[in-house]
Scaffold this motif. Structure first.
Motif, PDB file in Angstrom:
ATOM      1  N   PRO A   4       0.821  -1.223   0.000  1.00 54.09           N
ATOM      2  CA  PRO A   4       0.000   0.000   0.000  1.00 54.09           C
ATOM      3  C   PRO A   4       0.854   1.271   0.000  1.00 54.09           C
ATOM      4  O   PRO A   4       1.919   1.295   0.618  1.00 54.09           O
ATOM      5  N   SER A   5       0.353   2.287  -0.686  1.00 52.85           N
ATOM      6  CA  SER A   5       1.132   3.524  -0.813  1.00 52.85           C
ATOM      7  C   SER A   5       1.423   4.147   0.555  1.00 52.85           C
ATOM      8  O   SER A   5       2.497   4.737   0.753  1.00 52.85           O
ATOM      9  N   SER A   6       0.475   4.001   1.501  1.00 53.07           N
ATOM     10  CA  SER A   6       0.692   4.587   2.837  1.00 53.07           C
ATOM     11  C   SER A   6       1.952   3.988   3.468  1.00 53.07           C
ATOM     12  O   SER A   6       2.723   4.673   4.131  1.00 53.07           O
ATOM     13  N   LEU A   7       2.139   2.699   3.235  1.00 58.41           N
ATOM     14  CA  LEU A   7       3.291   2.022   3.824  1.00 58.41           C
ATOM     15  C   LEU A   7       4.573   2.353   3.050  1.00 58.41           C
ATOM     16  O   LEU A   7       5.641   2.504   3.649  1.00 58.41           O
ATOM     17  N   MET A  33       6.009   5.481   4.325  1.00 54.16           N
ATOM     18  CA  MET A  33       6.742   5.295   5.585  1.00 54.16           C
ATOM     19  C   MET A  33       8.074   4.582   5.351  1.00 54.16           C
ATOM     20  O   MET A  33       9.106   4.969   5.905  1.00 54.16           O
ATOM     21  N   LEU A  70      11.853  -1.527   9.489  1.00 54.72           N
ATOM     22  CA  LEU A  70      10.697  -1.595   8.586  1.00 54.72           C
ATOM     23  C   LEU A  70       9.774  -2.754   8.992  1.00 54.72           C
ATOM     24  O   LEU A  70       8.547  -2.612   8.973  1.00 54.72           O
ATOM     25  N   PHE A  88       7.746  -1.753  12.255  1.00 53.38           N
ATOM     26  CA  PHE A  88       6.539  -0.909  12.232  1.00 53.38           C
ATOM     27  C   PHE A  88       5.531  -1.295  11.135  1.00 53.38           C
ATOM     28  O   PHE A  88       4.561  -0.570  10.908  1.00 53.38           O
ATOM     29  N   PRO A 139       2.338  -2.562   9.926  1.00 48.88           N
ATOM     30  CA  PRO A 139       1.129  -2.828  10.733  1.00 48.88           C
ATOM     31  C   PRO A 139       0.466  -4.168  10.421  1.00 48.88           C
ATOM     32  O   PRO A 139       0.666  -4.729   9.340  1.00 48.88           O
ATOM     33  N   LEU A 163      -3.297  -3.318   7.188  1.00 53.06           N
ATOM     34  CA  LEU A 163      -2.716  -2.288   6.325  1.00 53.06           C
ATOM     35  C   LEU A 163      -3.746  -1.222   5.990  1.00 53.06           C
ATOM     36  O   LEU A 163      -4.938  -1.522   5.848  1.00 53.06           O
ATOM     37  N   ILE A 164      -3.247   0.010   5.844  1.00 52.57           N
ATOM     38  CA  ILE A 164      -4.143   1.091   5.426  1.00 52.57           C
ATOM     39  C   ILE A 164      -4.118   1.110   3.907  1.00 52.57           C
ATOM     40  O   ILE A 164      -3.079   1.409   3.307  1.00 52.57           O
ATOM     41  N   MET A 165      -5.258   0.761   3.300  1.00 61.14           N
ATOM     42  CA  MET A 165      -5.285   0.668   1.834  1.00 61.14           C
ATOM     43  C   MET A 165      -6.421   1.497   1.253  1.00 61.14           C
ATOM     44  O   MET A 165      -7.515   1.553   1.844  1.00 61.14           O
ATOM     45  N   THR A 166      -6.177   2.062   0.101  1.00 61.18           N
ATOM     46  CA  THR A 166      -7.247   2.747  -0.609  1.00 61.18           C
ATOM     47  C   THR A 166      -8.118   1.652  -1.244  1.00 61.18           C
ATOM     48  O   THR A 166      -7.640   0.524  -1.448  1.00 61.18           O
ATOM     49  N   GLU A 179      -6.309  -0.032  -4.028  1.00 64.02           N
ATOM     50  CA  GLU A 179      -5.257  -0.973  -3.609  1.00 64.02           C
ATOM     51  C   GLU A 179      -5.862  -2.267  -3.087  1.00 64.02           C
ATOM     52  O   GLU A 179      -5.350  -3.364  -3.326  1.00 64.02           O
ATOM     53  N   HIS A 228      -2.193  -9.245   2.977  1.00 60.84           N
ATOM     54  CA  HIS A 228      -1.023  -9.237   2.113  1.00 60.84           C
ATOM     55  C   HIS A 228      -0.221 -10.496   2.383  1.00 60.84           C
ATOM     56  O   HIS A 228       0.133 -10.793   3.525  1.00 60.84           O
ATOM     57  N   LEU A 248       3.431  -9.212   3.541  1.00 59.37           N
ATOM     58  CA  LEU A 248       3.490  -8.292   4.681  1.00 59.37           C
ATOM     59  C   LEU A 248       2.674  -8.797   5.865  1.00 59.37           C
ATOM     60  O   LEU A 248       2.960  -8.449   7.010  1.00 59.37           O
TER      61      LEU A 248
END
Lengths: 253, 627
Positions: free
Chosen positions: A32-35, A38, B398, B401, B403, B406-409, B412, B421, B424
C-alpha cells in the motif's frame, strides 16, 4: 572507485523505491502507498544518517550541492535545478491533494475487543474462562475428534463457505459484495492469534454483537445463534483450526 | 562572608521553605480529604446509599445481617453524569490527563537522575577521577528545579482529581489511604535527602564524609523508588483490581490491593524506562551546553557528558523492550479484552506510532555513536562497517513498524484482492516484531562495540581468538533468534510462540554480556592508536541527543495514554464504571494532539530549566572571576 556520495544517495533512494514497488509489479502483491511512504521516509533518513556520520562523506554529499549553488560557472545547472525542484514538489503536492472519486481510506482494526461476558443461546458465557468442550478430545479420543471436525466441516460448507470461501481464504462467492471483505482464516493474523472463546463470540453474535466501544465496527456477519446450535458453533471452530493447521491461542501447552 | 555562600544559603532556604510549605499544604488538603471519606461517606455511592436507606426502613430481622466488610467498606459507586462536577471553560478530563502526564514526565526525570548521579559518584570515587564528581554534581543541579516542578504538578494533579473526580478519589482513598499518607511522608523524606545530598555535596567531598554523602544518595534513591512503587500500585489497581470483590467492596487487605496482577510488571517497566529517560534528558542538556559552548574546554566537557548520558540511556534502552513485552503479556494474560484492545483493536494504530518512535530512538542512538567515531583517527578502520549496520537496522525497523492491518485505498484493496497481504501479513504479528527488535538491539550493541575500540588496538596474544569468539556469538545468537521467531512464532501453538520470546531475549542479553566481558579483557592494557579528542564531534550529532529526549518524551506520553485508556469506560476496570461525560475513547488524532501539546509544554519547561542552570553557571563563573 568510490562512487560520489550524492550520486550514491540518489542510487540508494531509487533502488529502495524499486524494491518496495517490486512485489506489486512482479508478484501481484502491491505494498500500500501509505506504507511505501513510511518505508521510503526511513530508508532516506537512514541513508542520510549513514552518509553524514563521517565528515568526509558529509562533505561528499553536500559539497556538490554547495558548489552548484555558489559557483558562478554552474549558473545554467543551478537554473535548471531551481526550476525542476519546485515543479516536482508542486507536482507531488497536486497529485496528493487533487480531488478523487475514490472512497476515502478507512482505518479499521482486525480484532474488535471482546466483552468479558457474552449472552448467546439463552445463556451467559464468561469469555475469560470459556473453552471449547470438544478441544480435550484431540488428545483423549482422536477418532471422535476427527468425526467432530468432519461434522464441523459440514456446518461450514452449509453456512459459511459462501463468504469465507472453500479454502477458508475469505474469497467465497459473495465475498466481493462486502466491504470489508470476509475474514481469511488462512491468514496467520486472524484465528491463529485468537482464543476459541473469541471465535465463539464472533460466530454466535455476528456483526450486531460487536461492542459499542471502539466503534464503528462494520461487519455483515450474521448472528449465527439464530441459525445453528451452540454445539455446531464449537464443531465449526474445530474445523476452522483443523483445516488451516493453526492452534488456537491458549495459556496451556 | 563571601557573597556566593550567602546567595547559595539563601537559595537553599528558599527552596527548602518552598518544598516544606508545599508539602504541608498538600498534606493538609489530603488529610481533610481522607477524613471526609471516613466520616462522611454519604454521597460516595448514591445508589448504594439509597439501598442502605431502604434496608434501614425495613423491620428488624426481616433481612439477614449485612456483611461485616460492607459496614466498613463500600462498594464502588454507581455514578451518573451529575456526580462529576463541571467547571465552566475547563475540560476536567483533559486537564487531569495533561497534569498527570506532566507530573509523570518530571517525576520520571527526578527519580532517574539520582540513580544516575549515585552511579556516577561511585564511579568517580572508585576511579578517583574528579571529572565524574563534577558531572554528577551538574546532573543533580539540573534535576533540582525539576524536583520543585514535579511537586507543583503533583499538587495540581491532586486538586484536579479531587475537583473533577471526587467520588473516584474517595473510593481510592477508602482503599489506599495508608499508602497515600505514607506517600506524603516519603515525599518529605525524599526532599530532605535531596537537599542534603545536593547542598552538602562539597562539604562531604572527602574521606568518611563522602561515604555519608553516598549513603544519603542511596537513601534518596530507595525512597524515590518506593514512592514510585506506591503510585504504581494505585494505577495498576485501576487496571487489574485485586483485593476487592466484584462489586468493588474492599476486602480489607491492603497488600492484596497493592500487589495486584500488573504491579510488578509496571514497577519494572517504569524503573528501567526512567533510567533511559533520565539519561536522554541529561544528554539533551549536555547537547544544549555543547552547542552553546564558547571554548574547547567546555566543548570537551559537555561532549563527554553527552556521551556518558547517552551511554546510560542505551543501558536503559536495551532491556526496555523486554520489560515492555512482559507488561503487555501480563495485561493480555489478565484480560483478553484489554490485550486485544491494545494489540489488535483500536489502540493498535498507536502502537505503530510507538514503533516508529522507538525506531527513531534506535537510529538516534546509533547515529550518535557513529558520529562519535570522529573523535579518534583510529576509527577509520571501522567506519566502513557502518553501512552494513545501518542496513540491518533499517531493515529490522521496517519489519518492526509494518502494521497488522494495512491502510489501503479501495483501489489498492481491489488490486490486492482483499485486505491480507501475502508477504506483509506475517510481518504484522509479534514473532516478526520480536525477531526484528532483538536483531536491532544486537546491531546497536555492535555499533557501541566498534565505537569502544575505535582508538585502541588489542595487544593480548589471544586477540584474534577473542574476535572470532565474539563473531561466533553474534552469528549464533542471530540464527537462534531467527529460528525461534520463525519456527516457534509461526508453526507452533501460541504458548510456544509467546514463550519463544524469552530465549530470544536471553540470546540478545547473552551477546551483550558475553561480548562485553570478552571485550573488557581483550582491551585491557590495549595500545592507543590515536587518543579520543573530546569535543571533536560534529555539531549535527548533538541533534541526535535532542531527538532522543523528544522521542522518549513523546513515547511516554503516547504509551501512558494507552496504558490508562485501555480501561476504556472504567475508572477501576470491571469494578467502578466511569460515567462522566468525557468517558469516551478518544480518536487517535485527538489523543495524539493532547499528548503532543503535553510534550511541547514539557519541553518548554525543560528548556527553561536548562536556561536556569545555564545562568546560574554564568553567575558562579563571574563571581569566581571577581574573587
Amino acid at each position: 572507485m568510490k562512487i560520489p556520495r550524492l550520486l550514491l544517495f540518489v542510487i540508494i533512494v531509487v533502488i529502495s523505491y524499486g524494491i518496495f514497488k517490486a512485489p506489486g509489479i512482479l508478484l501481484n502483491q502491491p505494498i500500500p502507498s501509505s506504507l511505501i511512504v513510511m518505508y521510503m521516509f526511513f530508508a532516506v533518513v537512514t541513508t542520510l544518517l549513514w552518509i553524514t556520520s563521517t565528515e568526509k562523506d558529509m562533505q561528499g554529499l553536500v559539497g556538490p550541492i554547495k558548489t552548484m549553488i555558489q559557483d558562478p560557472t554552474k549558473k545554467t545547472l543551478r537554473n535548471i535545478v531551481f526550476v525542476i525542484v519546485p515543479l516536482v514538489a508542486g507536482g507531488i503536492t497536486y497529485t496528493q491533494l487533487k480531488p478523487s472519486y475514490e472512497a476515502p481510506v478507512e482505518l479499521r482494526s482486525i480484532h474488535p475487543a471482546p466483552p468479558s461476558t457474552v449472552k448467546a443461546f439463552g445463556k451467559t458465557f464468561n469469555l475469560a474462562t470459556l473453552v471449547n468442550p470438544y478441544r480435550k478430545l484431540e488428545k483423549e479420543d482422536p477418532a471422535k475428534f476427527t468425526q467432530l471436525v468432519k461434522e464441523g466441516g459440514e456446518v461450514y460448507f452449509k453456512n459459511c463457505f459462501y463468504c469465507h470461501g472453500d479454502k477458508l481464504d475469505g474469497k467465497g462467492h459473495y465475498a466481493h459484495g462486502f466491504n470489508p471483505l470476509p475474514l481469511a482464516f488462512t491468514d496467520i493474523g486472524t484465528i491463529a492469534q485468537l482464543q476459541e472463546s473469541f471465535v465463539f463470540w464472533r460466530i454466535s453474535t455476528g456483526g450486531p454483537g460487536l461492542p459499542k466501544e471502539a466503534a464503528p465496527w462494520v461487519s455483515a456477519m450474521p448472528v449465527w445463534e439464530n441459525f445453528i446450535t451452540e454445539d455446531e458453533v464449537w464443531k465449526v471452530i474445530l474445523f476452522l483450526y483443523n483445516y488451516t493447521g493453526y492452534a488456537p491461542r491458549s495459556w496451556e501447552k | 562572608m563571601r557573597l556566593s555562600s550567602i546567595v547559595v544559603k539563601k537559595n537553599l532556604l528558599l527552596k527548602m521553605g518552598f518544598t516544606v510549605a508545599l508539602f504541608f499544604f498538600v498534606s493538609l488538603f489530603a488529610f481533610q480529604f481522607l477524613e471526609s471519606t471516613k466520616f462522611f461517606p454519604i454521597g460516595v455511592d448514591t445508589v448504594y446509599a439509597a439501598e442502605q436507606a431502604v434496608t434501614a426502613e425495613k423491620p428488624a430481622g426481616a433481612e439477614a445481617k449485612p456483611d461485616a466488610k460492607k459496614e466498613e467498606y463500600q462498594p464502588a459507586p454507581k455514578l451518573t453524569e451529575k456526580d462529576y462536577p463541571q467547571v465552566k471553560g475547563i475540560n476536567g478530563r483533559i486537564m487531569a490527563w495533561l497534569v498527570a502526564q506532566l507530573h509523570l514526565w518530571f517525576a520520571a526525570f527526578v527519580l532517574a537522575v539520582p540513580i544516575l548521579v549515585f552511579i556516577v559518584e561511585i564511579i568517580g570515587m572508585a576511579t578517583k577521577d574528579k571529572r565524574y564528581d563534577k558531572m554528577a554534581y551538574e546532573f543533580i543541579k539540573v534535576s533540582l528545579t525539576a524536583y520543585s516542578i514535579t511537586a507543583v504538578f503533583g499538587g495540581l494533579l491532586l486538586f484536579t482529581l479531587v475537583i473533577f473526580y471526587p467520588d473516584f478519589m474517595r473510593y481510592m482513598a477508602n482503599i489506599f489511604s495508608p499508602t497515600m499518607l505514607a506517600y506524603a511522608f516519603l515525599f518529605f523524606a525524599e526532599s530532605a535527602c535531596l537537599y542534603i545530598y545536593y547542598y552538602g555535596w562539597h562539604a562531604m567531598e572527602e574521606g568518611t564524609a563522602k561515604w555519608v554523602h553516598l549513603t544519603i544518595g542511596w537513601m534518596l534513591n530507595i525512597i524515590g523508588t518506593v514512592l514510585m512503587f506506591l503510585a504504581n500500585a494505585w494505577v495498576s489497581f485501576m487496571m487489574s483490581p485485586h483485593g476487592v470483590d466484584a462489586a468493588g467492596v474492599f476486602e480489607g487487605n491492603i497488600w492484596h490491593a497493592i500487589h495486584n496482577h500488573l504491579w510488578n510488571p509496571l514497577n519494572l517497566h517504569r524503573t528501567v524506562a526512567n533510567v533511559a529517560y533520565g539519561g536522554s534528558i541529561i544528554g539533551a542538556y549536555a547537547a544544549y551546553k555543547f552547542l552553546s559552548a564558547r571554548n574547547t574546554e567546555e566543548k570537551a566537557h559537555y561532549d563527554w557528558m553527552g556521551y556518558t548520558a547517552n551511554f546510560i540511556a542505551i543501558c536503559g534502552l536495551l532491556p526496555l523492550p523486554f520489560a515492555g513485552y512482559w507488561l503487555i503479556a501480563e495485561i493480555y494474560a489478565y484480560s483478553q479484552q484489554m490485550g486485544i484492545t491494545l494489540m489488535g483493536g483500536v489502540f493498535a494504530w498507536l502502537f505503530i506510532i510507538q514503533a516508529v518512535l522507538i525506531g527513531a530512538l534506535f537510529l538516534s542512538v546509533n547515529y550518535y555513536l557513529w558520529c562519535g567515531m570522529e573523535r579518534s583517527k583510529g576509527a577509520e578502520r571501522y567506519t566502513k562497517y557502518i553501512k552494513y549496520i545501518a542496513f540491518v537496522i533499517v531493515a529490522c525497523f521496517l519489519v518492526w513498524f509494518t502494521p497488522h492491518t494495512l491502510i489501503m485505498t479501495p483501489g489498492e484493496l481491489k488490486a490486492l484482492g482483499g485486505p491480507y497481504h501475502k508477504y506483509l501479513g506475517p510481518l504484522g504479528i509479534m514473532p516478526a516484531k520480536n525477531t526484528a527488535v532483538n536483531i536491532m538491539l544486537i546491531f546497536t550493541f555492535l555499533s557501541f562495540l566498534l565505537y569502544r575500540r575505535c582508538n585502541k588496538i588489542a595487544t593480548v596474544s589471544w586477540a584474534p581468538i577473542g574476535n572470532a569468539i565474539q563473531a561466533a556469538i553474534f552469528v549464533a545468537a542471530i540464527i537462534n533468534i531467527c529460528i525461534l521467531g520463525i519456527y516457534y512464532g509461526y508453526f507452533t501453538n501460541t504458548v510456544l510462540k509467546v514463550g519463544s520470546s524469552v530465549p530470544q531475549v536471553a540470546s540478545t542479553l547473552f551477546v551483550i554480556i558475553s561480548c562485553m566481558i570478552i571485550d573488557v579483557f581483550m582491551f585491557k592494557g590495549a595500545k592507543e592508536v590515536a587518543p579520543l579528542q573530546w569535543g571533536k564531534i560534529p555539531d549535527r550529532s548533538q541533534y541526535a541527543l535532542f531527538i532522543l529526549a523528544v522521542s522518549f518524551t513523546w513515547l511516554m506520553g503516547l504509551m501512558g495514554f494507552i496504558r490508562s485508556a485501555i480501561r476504556q469506560h472504567w475508572h477501576v476496570y470491571t469494578v467502578f464504571r466511569d460515567n462522566s461525560p468525557d468517558a469516551f475513547t478518544p480518536t487517535i488524532g485527538y489523543a495524539t494532539k493532547v499528548v503532543s501539546i503535553g510534550v511541547i509544554i514539557f519541553m518548554a519547561i525543560v528548556i527553561f530549566i536548562f536556561w536556569l542552570a545555564h545562568i546560574s553557571g554564568k553567575k558562579n563563573v563571574s563571581q569566581g572571576a571577581h574573587h
